[in-house]
Design a protein around this motif. Structure first.
Motif, PDB file in Angstrom:
ATOM      1  N   ASN A  10     -12.621 -32.395 -22.884  1.00  0.00           N
ATOM      2  CA  ASN A  10     -11.477 -32.442 -22.297  1.00  0.00           C
ATOM      3  C   ASN A  10     -11.243 -31.029 -21.609  1.00  0.00           C
ATOM      4  O   ASN A  10      -9.764 -30.796 -21.616  1.00  0.00           O
ATOM      5  N   TRP A  11     -12.121 -30.300 -21.150  1.00  0.00           N
ATOM      6  CA  TRP A  11     -11.711 -29.008 -20.361  1.00  0.00           C
ATOM      7  C   TRP A  11     -11.563 -29.395 -18.861  1.00  0.00           C
ATOM      8  O   TRP A  11     -12.294 -30.402 -18.389  1.00  0.00           O
ATOM      9  N   LEU A  12     -10.692 -28.776 -18.318  1.00  0.00           N
ATOM     10  CA  LEU A  12     -10.623 -28.725 -16.717  1.00  0.00           C
ATOM     11  C   LEU A  12     -11.068 -27.326 -16.300  1.00  0.00           C
ATOM     12  O   LEU A  12     -10.760 -26.486 -16.758  1.00  0.00           O
ATOM     13  N   TYR A  13     -11.642 -27.594 -15.071  1.00  0.00           N
ATOM     14  CA  TYR A  13     -12.482 -26.456 -14.432  1.00  0.00           C
ATOM     15  C   TYR A  13     -12.078 -26.345 -12.775  1.00  0.00           C
ATOM     16  O   TYR A  13     -12.177 -27.379 -12.341  1.00  0.00           O
ATOM     17  N   ILE A  14     -12.053 -24.932 -12.434  1.00  0.00           N
ATOM     18  CA  ILE A  14     -12.097 -24.838 -11.078  1.00  0.00           C
ATOM     19  C   ILE A  14     -12.597 -23.510 -10.681  1.00  0.00           C
ATOM     20  O   ILE A  14     -12.746 -22.527 -11.464  1.00  0.00           O
ATOM     21  N   GLU A  15     -13.402 -23.434  -9.635  1.00  0.00           N
ATOM     22  CA  GLU A  15     -14.528 -22.216  -9.561  1.00  0.00           C
ATOM     23  C   GLU A  15     -13.602 -20.871  -9.211  1.00  0.00           C
ATOM     24  O   GLU A  15     -13.962 -19.924  -9.552  1.00  0.00           O
ATOM     25  N   ASN A  16     -12.388 -21.175  -8.802  1.00  0.00           N
ATOM     26  CA  ASN A  16     -11.433 -19.966  -8.131  1.00  0.00           C
ATOM     27  C   ASN A  16     -10.401 -19.713  -9.233  1.00  0.00           C
ATOM     28  O   ASN A  16      -9.877 -20.738  -9.482  1.00  0.00           O
ATOM     29  N   PHE A  17     -10.036 -18.591  -9.485  1.00  0.00           N
ATOM     30  CA  PHE A  17      -9.049 -18.284 -10.368  1.00  0.00           C
ATOM     31  C   PHE A  17      -7.923 -17.677  -9.732  1.00  0.00           C
ATOM     32  O   PHE A  17      -8.122 -16.734  -8.710  1.00  0.00           O
ATOM     33  N   CYS A  18      -6.605 -18.270  -9.788  1.00  0.00           N
ATOM     34  CA  CYS A  18      -5.650 -17.384  -9.191  1.00  0.00           C
ATOM     35  C   CYS A  18      -4.231 -17.326 -10.441  1.00  0.00           C
ATOM     36  O   CYS A  18      -4.331 -18.162 -11.209  1.00  0.00           O
ATOM     37  N   GLU A  19      -3.532 -16.405 -10.401  1.00  0.00           N
ATOM     38  CA  GLU A  19      -2.427 -16.307 -11.079  1.00  0.00           C
ATOM     39  C   GLU A  19      -1.657 -17.137 -11.584  1.00  0.00           C
ATOM     40  O   GLU A  19      -1.346 -17.747 -12.898  1.00  0.00           O
ATOM     41  N   VAL A  20      -1.210 -18.205 -10.854  1.00  0.00           N
ATOM     42  CA  VAL A  20      -0.756 -19.365 -11.187  1.00  0.00           C
ATOM     43  C   VAL A  20      -1.410 -20.381 -12.225  1.00  0.00           C
ATOM     44  O   VAL A  20      -0.535 -21.238 -12.931  1.00  0.00           O
ATOM     45  N   MET A  21      -2.566 -20.421 -12.057  1.00  0.00           N
ATOM     46  CA  MET A  21      -3.483 -21.122 -13.037  1.00  0.00           C
ATOM     47  C   MET A  21      -3.105 -21.116 -14.552  1.00  0.00           C
ATOM     48  O   MET A  21      -3.166 -21.919 -15.266  1.00  0.00           O
ATOM     49  N   LYS A  22      -2.667 -19.683 -14.647  1.00  0.00           N
ATOM     50  CA  LYS A  22      -2.532 -19.551 -16.211  1.00  0.00           C
ATOM     51  C   LYS A  22      -0.977 -19.965 -16.764  1.00  0.00           C
ATOM     52  O   LYS A  22      -0.622 -20.081 -17.846  1.00  0.00           O
ATOM     53  N   GLU A  23      -0.036 -20.244 -15.726  1.00  0.00           N
ATOM     54  CA  GLU A  23       1.198 -21.020 -16.216  1.00  0.00           C
ATOM     55  C   GLU A  23       0.989 -22.359 -16.765  1.00  0.00           C
ATOM     56  O   GLU A  23      -0.041 -23.120 -16.613  1.00  0.00           O
ATOM     57  N   GLU A  24       2.083 -22.573 -17.566  1.00  0.00           N
ATOM     58  CA  GLU A  24       1.936 -23.683 -18.305  1.00  0.00           C
ATOM     59  C   GLU A  24       2.019 -25.078 -17.306  1.00  0.00           C
ATOM     60  O   GLU A  24       1.327 -26.259 -17.507  1.00  0.00           O
ATOM     61  N   GLU A  25       2.852 -24.970 -16.086  1.00  0.00           N
ATOM     62  CA  GLU A  25       2.916 -26.001 -15.252  1.00  0.00           C
ATOM     63  C   GLU A  25       2.120 -25.728 -14.030  1.00  0.00           C
ATOM     64  O   GLU A  25       2.258 -24.703 -13.381  1.00  0.00           O
ATOM     65  N   TYR A  26       1.107 -26.599 -13.957  1.00  0.00           N
ATOM     66  CA  TYR A  26       0.158 -26.390 -12.793  1.00  0.00           C
ATOM     67  C   TYR A  26      -0.453 -27.609 -12.479  1.00  0.00           C
ATOM     68  O   TYR A  26      -0.735 -28.487 -13.366  1.00  0.00           O
TER      69      TYR A  26
END
Length: 810
Positions: A10-26
Motif C-alpha cells: 500500500n505504498w504510493l510512488y512517484i519518480e520526482n519529488f516536490c515540496e507539495v508531496m510531503k503535505e497531508e493533502e496531495y
C-alpha cells in the motif's frame, strides 16, 4: 505488549519529488501503487546510463493511529533506503538517515494522530553526488535507488528492551559461558519522570529462556536477573548445548522477557550460535579448529531491479554459494547486505566477512563522520549473527588514514569485543591498525604463481593474513567467450586456489567474484557489465564455478572444459582438455570404446584438495587394439602423431623421424596409411564426428557420466529455486535460470535465440517478457501479486520445444 507489523504494501510512488508531496493533502492519483522492496526505476539488462536512477523520488503511505498506541512507542524501521531518506509526517520532517546500506529506526509516536489515518512521506535521494560513502569518486558497481529493503512497524510500551547482545565464550568446555548484554530504555512523562521510577527499574528483572531452533522440547529457563540500570550484563554457564560449525551450524533462540513490578512489559528473541572464531598468525580457527577460508565476493545486485529483492532471492544466493560452489565463506563487498542473506549464512554455516560501505575514496570530515556512523550501525545491527567472523573497518582499497581508521577500529572493538577487525587494502606494508591484514592480491597473470607469499605483502609476520580479492578484472570472461578463453579463466582460479592451500600462513581467500554485475561507465566491457564472476548475472555457472565446487563439495562434481568440437581448437586439433572434479579419476571413452584413465594433476596443483585432471591422450591403446600393431610400434606411432599435431609435419624432431621410419619398415606402413591414421585418431578432419564419454570414478565406481557429441536437438533446461511461493509480509520471488542444452544436458555456449515468457495465474514477470539467451544461458524472475492459486511460466522459442514451469502460491 510488543507488536511488529510489516509495512511493505500500500505504498504510493512517484519518480520526482516536490515540496507539495510531503503535505497531508496531495493529489495521490498521480502516483503509482508499489510494494516493498522497490527499485526507484526498473533497468535494462545492460547498455544503460547509471544516471537514470540518480534522482529524488517520493513514497507515501497511510498509517492508522490505533487508540491503543496511547502512551506507547511506535517505531518504524527501514532496512535499507538508497541513499538519503527524509521522513515526513503531516508535512513535518521527523527524521533523516544518510547511507543506503544500513537500517534506521524512527519513533513516530509523538507525531501520530490517534484514531485516524496519518500520512507518512519518504523523500528518497538516490543521487551519487551526496557527501556520504561510497560517493565522492568513481565506483566499480552501480548503487541504484529506492526503498529497496523491507519496512516494519513496532509497537512497544513506554519501557522496553532496546537491544540484546550475545557473546559465547569458552565453548570447548563442557559448560559454555554465555554473556548477555540487555539494554532497556524508558520514556519520560511531561514532568520528566518515567512511568516506573528509576529505583523500580533497577530492582526489576529480565527472564532468560533458551531453546534450540527447531527443537520441539520447548524452552529451558536460564533464570531471572536483576536490572542494573539502562544496560545490564549477565554472565552464566550452560551445558548440553551444541556448537555452531560450518558443517553442522546448530542455532539457538534466546528469549528475553522484561518484567517490571511482576508485570511482563516487553519481550525480544535473538537467534545465535555457540562458537568462537579467531584469526591467528598462522590462519583462521573456528572453535579451536584450523579452517582454510575458501570464499567469493558478493554484490547484492540483480538484473533489472538492482538491490530490490525480497527474502527468498537473498537466501538463494547463500544456497548457491554453499551448495553449488562449495565455498565456506563469503565477503559482502563492499557494504553490509540484507539480513535475509546473513540469516541464511547462519543457517548454512557460511562464514561472513562484512564491511562498511566505500570504494577507494576517502572524503572530508563530514564524509568520515558518515563512515564512522556506518561502522557503528553495521556492528549494532549484525553482531548477533554467528556466521560473521570479521568486521571490515577500512574503506575498500583506500589509502592509509591512521586517525580515521583508529576511530573505526575503536568503535568496532568497543561495540563487539568478540570479533576481530580487518580492512581491505591494495597496498603492501601499509599501516596495520586492524587485527587482520586483508589484502587484494591481483598478482596472478596466468603465468606467475597464484599468490604472493605473506612475507612479500606485509613485514608484520605476527599478524593474521587474509586475501580479500583475486583474479576478477585480471581476466574478464563472458559466457559466450571462446572455449580457450573460458578454460584459461578456470585455470587462473585453480592456480590461485592452489597457492591459497599451499601457504599455511594465509588464512584464506575470496575470489572476485561470485557473479557478473552492472557497473559504472568507467569500468566493465562498455555495456555496463563487469564480467568478473564465476557465475553470470542470473547465477548461471561459468566453467570457473566448477573449480570451487570441486574443492569442498561432498556431492560428485565433474565439468569438462571442452565441447569436443574440433572447430573450437586451432587447426581443428584437440589438445589438452581439463576435468574439474572431486573424483578419483576420469575414464575416457571414444564412441563407447575405452581409451584411457586419467588422474588428478598433483604435480602442477600439488596443494589443491582436488586438483583438476588433464586429459591429453585421446588415442590411448586404440591404435594397438584396432590396427593390430604391437605395443611398442603403436606407442611410437602415437608419439609421432602427437608431434605432428603440435609441431606440424615438417618440424618433427630428428629422433622421432628416425623412430617412425623404423616402424614404417617394420610394419610395412606407407606414408598414405600413416596420414590416414593421423586423420582417424588425431585430426579427424573430414571424418565423422566422434562421441566422447567421460566417467568420473570414485572408489572404483562411476558416479557421474558426461557425454560430448554433436547436438541433434537443443532443449531448455530450467532451474528454479522454488515452485511454491508464499507471501510473508511482502511479495515472494522465484528465481529461474534458463539454459539451452543438448540431449545429454550439456550447455550450448553459443545459443542466443529469443525466448518469449508467458505467465498464467497470480504472478508477474520482473523484467522484459522477451529475452535472448547469452552464452547459452539467461534467466528471469516471477513475483507474487498478493493472491493465492495456481500459476505457470512458459518459455517459448521458435527452435526449442515449449517448457512450462508450474507454481503454487499459498
Amino acid at each position: 505488549m510488543f507488536e511488529r507489523v510489516p509495512l511493505n504494501d500500500n505504498w504510493l510512488y512517484i519518480e520526482n519529488f516536490c515540496e507539495v508531496m510531503k503535505e497531508e493533502e496531495y493529489d495521490e492519483s498521480r502516483m503509482s501503487s508499489v510494494r516493498l522492496p522497490h527499485t526507484n526505476i526498473e533497468l535494462p539488462f545492460h547498455y544503460f546510463d547509471e544516471g537514470v536512477y540518480q534522482f529524488v523520488s517520493c513514497y507515501r503511505r497511510k498509517i492508522y493511529g490505533e487508540r491503543s498506541y496511547l502512551g506507547k512507542h511506535v517505531f518504524i524501521t527501514f532496512e535499507g533506503v538508497a541513499h538519503i531518506a527524509k521522513i515526513y509526517m503531516h508535512g513535518k520532517l521527523i527524521g533523516e538517515h544518510k547511507g543506503g546500506y544500513t537500517a534506521f529506526t524512527i519513533d513516530i509516536s509523538p507525531y501520530l494522530h490517534l484514531g485516524e489515518y496519518n500520512t507518512l512521506v519518504v523523500e528518497v535521494d538516490s543521487r551519487e553526488s551526496n557527501n556520504i560513502p561510497p560517493f565522492g569518486h568513481v565506483i566499480d558497481y552501480m548503487t541504484y535507488g529506492g526503498i529497496y529493503r523491507e519496512v516494519f512497524l513496532e509497537v512497544k510500551e513506554s519501557i522496553y528492551i532496546d537491544d540484546v547482545f550475545i557473546q559465547t565464550k569458552e565453548v570447548r568446555n563442557e559448560t559454555k559461558k554465555l554473556q548477555v548484554e540487555v539494554t532497556v530504555k524508558q520514556s519520560l512523562d511531561k514532568a520528566g519522570e518515567a512511568p516506573w521510577n528509576q529505583h523500580n527499574l533497577e530492582g526489576s528483572s529480565v527472564k532468560l529462556l533458551l531453546q534450540r531452533e527447531g527443537c520441539k522440547d520447548g524452552m529451558h529457563e536460564l533464570g531471572n536477573y536483576t536490572l542494573k540500570g539502562e544496560t545490564t550484563t549477565i554472565e552464566l554457564r550452560v551445558s548440553d548445548v551444541e556448537l555452531w560449525e560450518i558443517e553442522r551450524p546448530v542455532l539457538y533462540i534466546l528469549y528475553v522477557e522484561l518484567e517490571i513490578d511482576n508485570e511482563r512489559v516487553d519481550g525480544k528473541w535473538i537467534r545465535f550460535g555457540f562458537r568462537e572464531s579467531e584469526f591467528r598468525k598462522d590462519g583462521f580457527y573456528l572453535n579451536g579448529e584450523k579452517i582454510k577460508l575458501l570464499g567469493l565476493n558478493r554484490h547484492q545486485s540483480y538484473p533489472y531491479v538492482g538491490y530490490a529483492m525480497p527474502r527468498r532471492a537473498q537466501q538463494t544466493d547463500a544456497d548457491i554459494l554453499k551448495r553449488e560452489l562449495g565455498v565456506n565463506a563469503v565477503r559482502t563487498s563492499h557494504y553490509p547486505q540484507s539480513q535475509h542473506f546473513i540469516n541464511r549464512c547462519d543457517e548454512l554455516g557460511l562464514l561472513v566477512f562484512t564491511e562498511i560501505p566505500g570504494w577507494q575514496h576517502i572524503g572530508d570530515s563530514q564524509w568520515k563522520e558518515a563512515a564512522i556512523q556506518n561502522t557503528r550501525e553495521m556492528i549494532l545491527q549484525y553482531r548477533n549473527h554467528p556466521s560473521i567472523v570479521l568486521w571490515g573497518v577500512r574503506i575498500n582499497e583506500s589509502q592509509d588514514d591512521d586517525e580515521f581508521y583508529n576511530k573505526t577500529n575503536r568503535i568496532a572493538h568497543e561495540l563487539d569485543p568478540s570479533r576481530q577487525t580487518g580492512g581491505v587494502r591494495f597496498l603492501k606494508n601499509s599501516n596495520l591498525l586492524e587485527d587482520v591484514y586483508t589484502y587484494n592480491d591481483f598478482s596472478h597473470n596466468g603465468c606467475t604463481e597464484g599468490l604472493e607469499p605473506k612475507k612479500s605483502v606485509t613485514s608484520n609476520m605476527g599478524a593474521s593474513y587474509l586475501v580479500s580479492e583475486f583474479n576478477g578484472h585480471m581476466f574478464p570472461t563472458k559466457p559466450f567467450d571462446s572455449e580457450e578463453h573460458r578454460l584459461n579463466h578456470a585455470k587462473r582460479h585453480a592456480a590461485v586456489l592452489n597457492s591459497l592451500y599451499q601457504y599455511n600462513d594465509i588464512a584464506g581467500g575470496f575470489g572476485w567474484c561470485m557473479f557478473d554485475y552492472n557497473t559504472h561507465k568507467d569500468f566493465g566491457s562498455g555495456d555496463r557489465i563487469c564480467y568478473h564472476g564465476v557465475l553470470t548475472m542470473f547465477r548461471n555457472h561459468k566453467l570457473a564455478a566448477s573449480v570451487y565446487g570441486s574443492q569442498l563439495g561432498s556431492s560428485p562434481v565433474c565439468e569438462i572444459s571442452s565441447s569436443m568440437d574440433i572447430g573450437e581448437h586451432p587447426a581443428c586439433n584437440l589438445s589438452n582438455v581439463m576435468a574439474f572434479t572431486n573424483s578419483d579419476s576420469i575414464k575416457l571413452y571414444k564412441n563407447d570404446e575405452f581409451v584411457k584413465e586419467f588422474y588428478p594433476d598433483t604435480k602442477k596443483y600439488s596443494s589443491l584438495p582436488h586438483p583438476p585432471i588433464v586429459i591429453d591422450d585421446f588415442v590411448g591403446e586404440l591404435i594397438e587394439r584396432k590396427e593390430g600393431y604391437c605395443h611398442s610400434s603403436a606407442e611410437t606411432i602415437k608419439k609421432v602423431l602427437f608431434a605432428i599435431r603440435d609441431n606440424g609435419q615438417n618440424h618433427l624432431p630428428l629422433h622421432l623421424k628416425i623412430k617412425m621410419a623404423l616402424v614404417m619398415l617394420k610394419e610395412k606402413l606407407s606414408f598414405q596409411e600413416g596420414l590416414q591414421l593421423y586423420y582417424k585418431y588425431i585430426g579427424n578432419w573430414g571424418g565423422e564426428a566422434i562421441s566422447y564419454r567421460f566417467d568420473a570414478i570414485q572408489n572404483g565406481v562411476s558416479v557421474k557420466s558426461i557425454v560430448k557429441k554433436p547436438v541433434s536437438k537443443p532443449a531448455f533446461k530450467v532451474i528454479t529455486d522454488t515452485n511454491t511461493l508464499s507471501e510473508e509480509g511482502t511479495y515472494d520471488v522465484a528465481s529461474i535460470r534458463i539454459l539451452a542444452v543438448d540431449e545429454n544436458g550439456e550447455k550450448l555456449p553459443y545459443f542466443q535465440e529469443v525466448v518469449e515468457l508467458i505467465t498464467t495465474g497470480p504472478i508477474e514477470i520482473i523484467g522484459p517478457k522477451k529475452i535472448s539467451l547469452k552464452g547459452g544461458s539467461f534467466g528471469t524472475y516471477v513475483k507474487t501479486i498478493g493472491k493465492v492459486g495456481e500459476a505457470s511460466l512458459s518459455l517459448c522459442s521458435e527452435s526449442l520445444d515449449k517448457v512450462t514451469i508450474d507454481f503454487t502460491i499459498i
